[in-house]
Design a protein around this motif. Structure first.
Motif, mmCIF file in Angstrom:
data_model
loop_
_atom_site.group_PDB
_atom_site.id
_atom_site.type_symbol
_atom_site.label_atom_id
_atom_site.label_comp_id
_atom_site.label_asym_id
_atom_site.label_seq_id
_atom_site.Cartn_x
_atom_site.Cartn_y
_atom_site.Cartn_z
ATOM 1 N N LEU A 265 4.707 1.631 -8.515
ATOM 2 C CA LEU A 265 5.968 2.183 -9.026
ATOM 3 C C LEU A 265 6.645 3.066 -7.977
ATOM 4 C CD1 LEU A 265 4.570 3.033 -12.561
ATOM 5 C CD2 LEU A 265 6.525 1.512 -12.165
ATOM 6 N N ARG A 266 5.860 3.935 -7.340
ATOM 7 C CA ARG A 266 6.472 4.858 -6.376
ATOM 8 C C ARG A 266 6.941 4.093 -5.133
ATOM 9 N NH1 ARG A 266 4.485 5.212 -1.007
ATOM 10 N NH2 ARG A 266 2.451 4.234 -1.132
ATOM 11 N N LEU A 267 6.222 3.029 -4.780
ATOM 12 C CA LEU A 267 6.639 2.245 -3.613
ATOM 13 C C LEU A 267 7.979 1.564 -3.895
ATOM 14 C CD1 LEU A 267 6.161 1.048 -0.806
ATOM 15 C CD2 LEU A 267 4.769 -0.736 -1.879
ATOM 16 N N PRO B 206 7.618 8.484 -0.692
ATOM 17 C CA PRO B 206 6.477 8.520 0.227
ATOM 18 C C PRO B 206 5.210 9.016 -0.449
ATOM 19 C CG PRO B 206 7.912 10.412 0.615
ATOM 20 C CD PRO B 206 8.594 9.559 -0.423
ATOM 21 N N LEU B 207 4.080 8.560 0.049
ATOM 22 C CA LEU B 207 2.779 9.025 -0.416
ATOM 23 C C LEU B 207 2.096 9.742 0.739
ATOM 24 C CD1 LEU B 207 0.317 9.048 -2.378
ATOM 25 C CD2 LEU B 207 -0.305 6.813 -1.457
ATOM 26 N N TYR B 208 1.654 10.978 0.471
ATOM 27 C CA TYR B 208 0.958 11.708 1.528
ATOM 28 C C TYR B 208 -0.321 10.950 1.886
ATOM 29 C CZ TYR B 208 -0.484 15.292 4.666
ATOM 30 O OH TYR B 208 -0.825 15.947 5.828
ATOM 31 N N GLY B 209 -0.576 10.825 3.186
ATOM 32 C CA GLY B 209 -1.732 10.042 3.636
ATOM 33 C C GLY B 209 -1.318 8.652 4.082
ATOM 34 N N ASN B 210 -0.226 8.137 3.518
ATOM 35 C CA ASN B 210 0.326 6.854 3.969
ATOM 36 C C ASN B 210 1.555 7.089 4.848
ATOM 37 O OD1 ASN B 210 -1.537 6.064 2.019
ATOM 38 N ND2 ASN B 210 -0.316 4.321 1.357
ATOM 39 N N SER C 114 2.598 1.380 3.729
ATOM 40 C CA SER C 114 2.251 0.965 2.363
ATOM 41 C C SER C 114 2.901 -0.380 2.128
ATOM 42 C CB SER C 114 2.840 1.904 1.299
ATOM 43 O OG SER C 114 2.419 3.231 1.456
ATOM 44 N N GLY C 115 2.248 -1.242 1.400
ATOM 45 C CA GLY C 115 2.911 -2.506 1.093
ATOM 46 C C GLY C 115 2.170 -3.282 0.034
ATOM 47 N N GLN C 116 2.905 -4.016 -0.759
ATOM 48 C CA GLN C 116 2.320 -4.885 -1.782
ATOM 49 C C GLN C 116 3.401 -5.766 -2.388
ATOM 50 O OE1 GLN C 116 1.823 -2.426 -5.736
ATOM 51 N NE2 GLN C 116 0.636 -1.451 -4.164
ATOM 52 N N PRO C 117 2.997 -6.761 -3.168
ATOM 53 C CA PRO C 117 4.003 -7.553 -3.872
ATOM 54 C C PRO C 117 4.633 -6.678 -4.947
ATOM 55 C CG PRO C 117 1.805 -8.591 -3.940
ATOM 56 C CD PRO C 117 1.622 -7.187 -3.488
#
Lengths: 128, 377
Positions: free
Chosen positions: B240-242, B247-251, B327-330
């Motif tokens: 959802l956030r992507l 942004p995600l801390y660590g990524n 970060s990445g995904q379908p």
């Protein structure tokens, strides 16, 4: 606990394989353990019929929202069928990994090679 | 690392969750299907346990001036009742964490860092406070955080709020917070309710003492179930956030990243009168053109094929590495692969077609403006 049917054989890469038919064709897919670890499958790439495959080679991939895993050829042979239903509904791998979620059918190069796979008990030990 | 459990761990276990370690916490990854949870948040509502997040109170006569010094944003300009997204930076401009600060009074702020950084942030704040008349109090251990996210979030929440206080909720603006009464087990609890989230949907985050967390969780599920509310895990929180381009801390964010490369320049207030930790380094980075004319810049990329890019994959242009996926995904909502990546600024214009090395095979991806997904208002 993941479901491990006793009548199938398995690979260390979390794939199941049916016993060869009279004309040496097996069907394979990914195990319940594998589908659960992978999560909801959204895309499957499989080899086309006619492709010659070598045991342990990467022949495709199963992609979920959170990860991706390679499909390995469980044994050597020639692809004679692929599960077309997965193109429209890859979630069949999650809902029915040993049934409607099958991946590929292969005519084995050497039917005797089937005996090299893991039995259900051996596979169960591996996934603990 | 010792494993931490939230006050809602038993609820998750009963609901059949699979768990994952996140920032030292055993958190629900998914309850059943992460895709179903993702769609529930987009179409109805999802209930998240975010108790792994930190909560640090900063109080005292110098609270505003102190946060202006400790953080990159101008927190003194935030009016009571509002919140601000900010960064806590190292002297060299590296990002220690991204966090939300709620102003709860003239001399009172609640600072909310990420789970894995909560202790580092609390320590940095304490250290930076030495010349200010403030008290820094880390209350993370006793505080749970529950989020209701999705288009039905307000309707669900109102069912637990006394009618006389409904307007407090319906008139609550994005990035604002209010104390509101919530009916749990027949008694009314005054809790801090914020209209914030990490999903790209409307939604709320509720701060609740650990002792009351399970009752509130159950009350929300019970009252929201009929409207499609289901518990939602970290797997869908990430997708959802992507999609929302967050942004995600660590990524996307780290000590090696900087605000300008990460597209967070507007969060840094170089204009505020006071000095702040990291100001000299950030000023130099900005003057050098970091993230605009030099170095790499965080962009959104969209897959033109079916295969998804994943974190750490290389981004290529004509076979040469020009970036890296963070970060990445379908994308479950959009139906095509999405990713965020740092790419050399000369290849960062939307419309640029690049390639990502997907386990040995280069596949085309197009640079697009973030976010990938924006809800209809």
């Amino acid at each position: 606990m993941s479901n491990i049917p006793a009548d199938l054989s398995y690979t260390a890469e979390h794939e199941w394989v049916t016993a060869p038919t009279a004309d040496g064709v097996i069907r394979f897919g990914i195990t319940d353990f594998a589908q659960d670890a992978l999560g909801d499958v959204v895309y499957v790439q499989m080899p086309e019929a006619g492709t010659k495959i070598v045991a342990a080679d990467v022949v495709g991939e199963v992609e979920s929202t959170k990860s991706v895993s390679d499909i390995y050829a469980p044994l050597a042979g020639e692809v004679v069928g692929r599960n077309e239903a997965l193109d429209a509904d890859p979630s069949l791998i999650n809902s029915d990994p040993y049934g409607e979620g099958w991946l590929v059918e292969v005519r084995l190069e050497d039917v005797a090679s089937y005996a090299t796979l893991l039995g259900a008990g051996e596979y169960e030990q591996q996934v603990g | 690392m010792t494993e931490n459990y939230t006050a809602l761990y038993e609820q998750h276990k009963e609901a059949g969750a699979s768990f994952t370690d996140f920032g030292g916490w055993q958190m629900p990854l998914k309850y059943d299907s992460e895709l179903a949870e993702h769609h529930a948040v987009r179409n109805a509502a999802g209930l998240f346990d975010l108790s792994h997040m930190g909560e640090v109170w900063v109080t005292g006569p110098d609270a505003a001036a102190f946060l202006d010094y400790a953080l990159a944003g101008k927190l003194s300009a935030v009016v009571t009742g509002k919140a601000k997204y900010s960064l806590i930076c190292a002297e060299d401009g590296g990002i220690i964490d991204d966090l939300i600060s709620y102003r709860r009074g003239e001399e009172k702020y609640l600072v909310v860092p990420n789970a894995g950084n909560a202790k580092a942030v609390a320590a940095a704040l304490t250290e930076r406070a030495s010349n200010f008349d403030v008290v820094v109090e880390d209350v993370s251990e006793g505080t749970s955080l529950i989020a209701v996210q999705g288009p039905k979030a307000e309707e669900i929440l109102l069912r637990l709020v006394p009618v006389g206080q409904h307007s407090l909720v319906t008139e609550l603006k994005y990035y604002a917070a209010v104390e509101v009464g919530l009916k749990v087990n027949g008694t009314e609890q005054q809790l801090l309710l914020a209209r914030t989230g990490y999903t790209g949907e409307d939604g709320f985050e509720i701060y609740v003492p650990n002792a009351e967390a399970a009752s509130l969780w159950k009350a929300l599920l019970e009252t929201g179930g009929g409207l499609g509310l289901i518990p939602a895990g970290l797997a869908c929180r990430d997708s959802l956030r992507l999609e929302a381009g967050m942004p995600l801390y660590g990524n996307e964010l780290s000590l090696e990243a900087n605000a300008y490369a990460a597209g967070l320049g507007p969060v840094v207030s170089l204009a505020k009168e006071s000095d702040f930790v990291g100001k000299a380094a950030l000023t130099a980075l900005k003057e050098a053109g970091a993230g605009s004319t030099t170095g790499r810049k965080l962009v959104g990329i969209k897959g033109l094929g079916r295969r998804a890019a994943r974190g750490h994959y290389s981004v290529l242009k004509d076979g040469v590495v020009v970036g890296e996926v963070t970060s990445g995904q379908p994308s479950p909502t959009l139906g095509y692969p999405v990713a965020m990546a740092y790419v050399d600024v000369e290849h960062s214009e939307p419309g640029t077609v690049l390639e990502v090395d997907l386990r040995g095979k280069a596949e085309p991806f197009e640079v697009v403006a973030l976010p990938f997904y924006k809800r209809r208002k």
